[in-house]
Enzyme design. Structure first.
Site, PDB file in Angstrom:
ATOM      1  N   ASP A 102      -4.639 -63.071 -35.464  1.00  0.00           N
ATOM      2  CA  ASP A 102      -4.705 -64.205 -34.544  1.00  0.00           C
ATOM      3  C   ASP A 102      -3.372 -64.935 -34.604  1.00  0.00           C
ATOM      4  OD1 ASP A 102      -5.462 -66.148 -32.818  1.00  0.00           O
ATOM      5  OD2 ASP A 102      -7.137 -66.917 -34.011  1.00  0.00           O
ATOM      6  N   VAL A 103      -2.427 -64.438 -33.808  1.00  0.00           N
ATOM      7  CA  VAL A 103      -1.056 -64.936 -33.868  1.00  0.00           C
ATOM      8  C   VAL A 103      -0.634 -65.667 -32.588  1.00  0.00           C
ATOM      9  CG1 VAL A 103      -0.367 -63.179 -35.514  1.00  0.00           C
ATOM     10  CG2 VAL A 103      -0.121 -62.706 -33.084  1.00  0.00           C
ATOM     11  N   LYS A 104      -1.380 -65.469 -31.513  1.00  0.00           N
ATOM     12  CA  LYS A 104      -1.144 -66.160 -30.228  1.00  0.00           C
ATOM     13  C   LYS A 104       0.330 -66.170 -29.832  1.00  0.00           C
ATOM     14  CE  LYS A 104      -5.256 -69.097 -30.468  1.00  0.00           C
ATOM     15  NZ  LYS A 104      -5.768 -68.696 -31.814  1.00  0.00           N
ATOM     16  N   ARG A 105       0.949 -65.017 -29.888  1.00  0.00           N
ATOM     17  CA  ARG A 105       2.358 -64.910 -29.534  1.00  0.00           C
ATOM     18  C   ARG A 105       2.511 -64.675 -28.034  1.00  0.00           C
ATOM     19  NH1 ARG A 105       2.730 -66.739 -34.355  1.00  0.00           N
ATOM     20  NH2 ARG A 105       4.018 -65.701 -35.887  1.00  0.00           N
TER      21      ARG A 105
END
Length: 306
Positions: A102-105
């Site tokens: 869950d890095v939302k890049r």
């Protein structure tokens, strides 16, 4: 990769455990032991995080197909925290779990390509091809459009990985942008259509796309619409439990066969020992409280899906 996720969900449950550790979630016994060895330092915090995660993973890996570590909870402890993140990813793979980073890049050009390589792909160092973090999926912010998402899709195709694109998030203020009407329809519907379009170029042998979507459990009616817009996209559903989502809210996210969605719970599982419902376990048995929370969540979802 999405085909493997679907198969594992059929064998176990459509549940992903969010490994989002906070110091307040970690039992005092673990903190004391880690600090005794490393001091009250960033290294001590990183060690405590990993030991905490390990206990949970050991006790839920037979029940769930995947985990979802939220990288900010690790980054806040600097390099030792990122080391704990990597150790967690590797350990989860050892236990047979898929890992959703869950890095939302999301950025453009070479920057987005670098994010994709870091979390889903590999990098070239001299004559060596090395894997930095090695998650199986990553969450992606689509705000910059196709330029920001395409590098991730390219890595998905080349490395056999997957992504979940933010479409309608579970937080209360998500509507400030996501519900804005564009040509008479909410923005999240337009994003859902783009996710479906992007996914057409990344369908694996299972018939499902490696490009999935994030849609919050707190908005079931919107989930129903988005399920129709993205018929072959797996939906990652946050917001269950602590954020207010319940089993009865989940049915719209699944297809007619009861497939196509995986439901996340983070603090409701990893901090279950602090919940009055599971307080009998106590801090020393926090991992068993987490296991019971997963079993209860599984029963709730099964009842909702019929």
């Amino acid at each position: 990769m999405v085909g493997k996720l679907m198969e594992e969900m059929k064998k176990k449950a459509p549940i992903v455990v969010g490994l989002d550790p906070q110091m307040g979630f970690i039992p005092p016994e673990i903190l004391k032991a880690a600090f005794a060895e490393y001091g009250e330092t960033l290294e001590g915090a990183g060690e405590a995080i990993f030991r905490f995660n390990k206990g949970i993973v050991d006790n839920v890996c037979d029940l769930v197909p995947a985990v979802k570590p939220q990288i900010a909870m690790y980054e806040m402890f600097g390099l030792p925290g990122l080391h704990a993140f990597k150790r967690t990813v590797d350990y989860c793979h050892e236990k047979g779990l898929l890992v959703i980073g869950d890095v939302k890049r999301g950025d453009i050009g070479s920057t987005s390509a670098a994010y994709a390589a870091a979390h889903l792909g590999s990098v070239q160092v001299g004559e060596q091809t090395l894997v930095p973090f090695g998650e199986d999926f990553a969450t992606v912010n689509p705000y910059l459009g196709t330029d920001g998402v395409k590098p991730f899709i390219d890595v998905c195709r080349s490395a056999g990985k997957g992504i979940f694109v933010l479409v309608k998030t579970s937080n209360p203020s998500s509507g400030e942008f996501q519900d804005r009407l564009i040509d008479g329809r909410p923005l999240y519907e337009h994003v859902g259509e783009m996710v479906h379009k992007w996914g057409l170029d990344a369908v694996d042998e299972s018939g499902w796309s490696e490009v999935g979507a994030v849609v919050g459990a707190t908005y079931p009616e919107m989930g129903r619409v988005l399920r129709e817009i993205m018929p072959k996209c797996c939906i990652l559903v946050p917001g269950y439990g602590a954020q207010g989502g319940t089993g009865k809210d989940l049915k719209p996210f699944f297809d007619a066969d009861g497939l196509g969605a995986i439901v996340n719970s983070s603090r409701g599982i990893i901090a279950a020992w602090k919940n009055d419902k599971y307080k009998a376990f106590g801090s020393a048995a926090y991992e068993y409280a987490s296991r019971q929370a997963v079993l209860d969540m599984k029963a709730d979802i099964e009842e909702a899906l019929g």
